[in-house]
Design a protein around this motif. Structure first.
Motif, PDB file in Angstrom:
ATOM      1  N   ASP A 201     -11.286  -3.022  -0.056  1.00 29.77           N
ATOM      2  CA  ASP A 201     -10.590  -1.776  -0.374  1.00 29.77           C
ATOM      3  C   ASP A 201      -9.380  -2.039  -1.250  1.00 29.77           C
ATOM      4  OD1 ASP A 201     -12.388  -0.395   1.151  1.00 29.77           O
ATOM      5  OD2 ASP A 201     -11.181  -0.520   2.975  1.00 29.77           O
ATOM      6  N   GLY A 202      -9.443  -1.581  -2.503  1.00 23.37           N
ATOM      7  CA  GLY A 202      -8.273  -1.646  -3.361  1.00 23.37           C
ATOM      8  C   GLY A 202      -7.995  -2.992  -3.979  1.00 23.37           C
TER       9      GLY A 202
ATOM     10  N   ASP B 216      -0.262  10.192  -4.290  1.00 21.92           N
ATOM     11  CA  ASP B 216      -1.288  10.906  -3.533  1.00 21.92           C
ATOM     12  C   ASP B 216      -2.686  10.319  -3.710  1.00 21.92           C
ATOM     13  OD1 ASP B 216       0.654  12.722  -2.677  1.00 21.92           O
ATOM     14  OD2 ASP B 216       0.384  13.971  -4.472  1.00 21.92           O
ATOM     15  N   LEU B 217      -2.836   9.325  -4.572  1.00 23.84           N
ATOM     16  CA  LEU B 217      -4.156   8.751  -4.831  1.00 23.84           C
ATOM     17  C   LEU B 217      -4.568   7.798  -3.713  1.00 23.84           C
ATOM     18  CD1 LEU B 217      -3.969   7.958  -8.664  1.00 23.84           C
ATOM     19  CD2 LEU B 217      -4.932   9.965  -7.536  1.00 23.84           C
ATOM     20  N   GLU B 218      -5.878   7.772  -3.427  1.00 21.68           N
ATOM     21  CA  GLU B 218      -6.427   6.852  -2.439  1.00 21.68           C
ATOM     22  C   GLU B 218      -6.584   5.463  -3.054  1.00 21.68           C
ATOM     23  OE1 GLU B 218      -6.953   7.550   0.671  1.00 21.68           O
ATOM     24  OE2 GLU B 218      -6.511   9.704   0.523  1.00 21.68           O
ATOM     25  N   ASP B 219      -6.795   4.460  -2.178  1.00 22.03           N
ATOM     26  CA  ASP B 219      -6.942   3.087  -2.645  1.00 22.03           C
ATOM     27  C   ASP B 219      -8.099   2.945  -3.633  1.00 22.03           C
ATOM     28  OD1 ASP B 219      -4.838   2.403  -1.056  1.00 22.03           O
ATOM     29  OD2 ASP B 219      -6.037   1.503   0.540  1.00 22.03           O
ATOM     30  N   GLY B 220      -9.212   3.593  -3.322  1.00 17.82           N
ATOM     31  CA  GLY B 220     -10.371   3.494  -4.201  1.00 17.82           C
ATOM     32  C   GLY B 220     -10.115   4.098  -5.572  1.00 17.82           C
ATOM     33  N   GLU B 221      -9.350   5.185  -5.621  1.00 16.08           N
ATOM     34  CA  GLU B 221      -9.030   5.817  -6.903  1.00 16.08           C
ATOM     35  C   GLU B 221      -8.111   4.931  -7.734  1.00 16.08           C
ATOM     36  OE1 GLU B 221      -9.007  10.553  -6.115  1.00 16.08           O
ATOM     37  OE2 GLU B 221      -7.565   9.428  -4.904  1.00 16.08           O
TER      38      GLU B 221
ATOM     39  N   ARG C 178       0.801  -1.219   0.000  1.00 12.63           N
ATOM     40  CA  ARG C 178       0.000   0.000   0.000  1.00 12.63           C
ATOM     41  C   ARG C 178       0.836   1.273   0.000  1.00 12.63           C
ATOM     42  NH1 ARG C 178      -4.881   1.110   4.327  1.00 12.63           N
ATOM     43  NH2 ARG C 178      -5.770   2.950   3.298  1.00 12.63           N
ATOM     44  N   ASN C 179       1.815   1.356   0.852  1.00 11.50           N
ATOM     45  CA  ASN C 179       2.628   2.569   0.981  1.00 11.50           C
ATOM     46  C   ASN C 179       4.029   2.398   0.379  1.00 11.50           C
ATOM     47  OD1 ASN C 179       0.577   3.943   2.444  1.00 11.50           O
ATOM     48  ND2 ASN C 179       1.165   2.832   4.295  1.00 11.50           N
TER      49      ASN C 179
END
Length: 256
Positions: free
Chosen positions: A204-205, A183-188, A125-126
């Motif tokens: 999620d993601g 900078d994008l969120e998981d959903g994006e 994720r990160n």
């Protein structure tokens, strides 16, 4: 010294015992009698039961009925047969117990695959893979010589993040850069992957790819991994795991 009961006391003692026994007998008679539960057997219905018999029992179904009802009516009247392995084969009816068990096993397997995908997603994720390449002096945004392929990402995952993918776990690269990917969120990010493929989201993601159409083979899967990145920038790829679950992989191609 030994004490002996007198005849009068002995007689009263016996009377009390008889009285107690009589009271117990009366209580037992007052208690409702428990009805014995009839033995149940499984039968395969081969003909619809006529009106006046049990309703909602049709040919091709498997039901639990009283043993006497099966023995005295269903079997001799040829409305059904006992649900044995051989009779399931003869009638072509699928044993619902076996079908339910297989479905539970598949659900458990899917659940384990989803857990594995979610674990990898959270780990990545990160994180962003960094890949450096030489650039063309006349065009500093282009790699020269060389490029970035799915094979390069697989090697980088192993060396940089200590993730060794199995042979069936494929990496698919999006050919276009994604500015501001960090900078994008998981959903994006999941939304970007959904635009490229016929898929649905699982959690999620996590993206679940729909099954390939008939005739798709490993060669067609490999062709999806032939994208080669030759321009610097931030990119998005997906790792397709068992069960068709896919997790995002972020990477950046930088100038060496």
């Amino acid at each position: 010294r030994d004490q002996m009961l007198r005849p009068s006391s002995l007689s009263s003692h016996l009377r009390r015992r008889v009285c107690v026994r009589q009271q117990e007998a009366v209580l037992l008679q007052l208690q409702p009698q428990r009805r014995q539960k009839s033995t149940q057997v499984r039968v395969i219905i081969t003909r619809d039961l006529p009106e006046g018999q049990k309703r909602g029992i049709y040919a091709g179904e498997v039901h639990h009925v009283a043993a006497g009802y099966a023995r005295n009516y269903i079997i001799p009247q040829k409305y059904g047969v006992y649900a044995t392995e051989r009779n399931f084969e003869r009638t072509g009816v699928v044993d619902p117990d076996i079908a339910a068990s297989e479905e539970e096993e598949l659900e458990e397997e899917d659940s384990e695959e989803l857990k594995a995908a979610d674990l990898l997603r959270k780990y990545l994720r990160n994180k962003q893979l960094k890949i450096k390449r030489n650039v063309d002096p006349n065009n500093p945004t282009m790699c020269h010589p060389g490029h970035v392929s799915a094979s390069n990402l697989r090697d980088k995952l192993s060396k940089q993040l200590l993730i060794d993918l199995e042979d069936h776990e494929l990496i698919h690269i999006r050919s276009e850069p994604v500015p501001g990917l960090e900078d994008l969120e998981d959903g994006e990010i999941a939304g970007i992957l959904l635009k490229d493929e016929s898929a649905s989201t699982e959690g999620d993601g996590i993206v679940q790819m729909k099954p390939e159409s008939d005739g798709a083979d490993e060669a067609s899967q490999d062709r999806k991994c032939d994208v080669k990145i030759k321009q610097l920038g931030e990119y998005l790829a997906k790792i397709t795991l068992a069960g068709g679950f896919a997790v995002p992989l972020k990477f950046k191609v930088e100038r060496r």
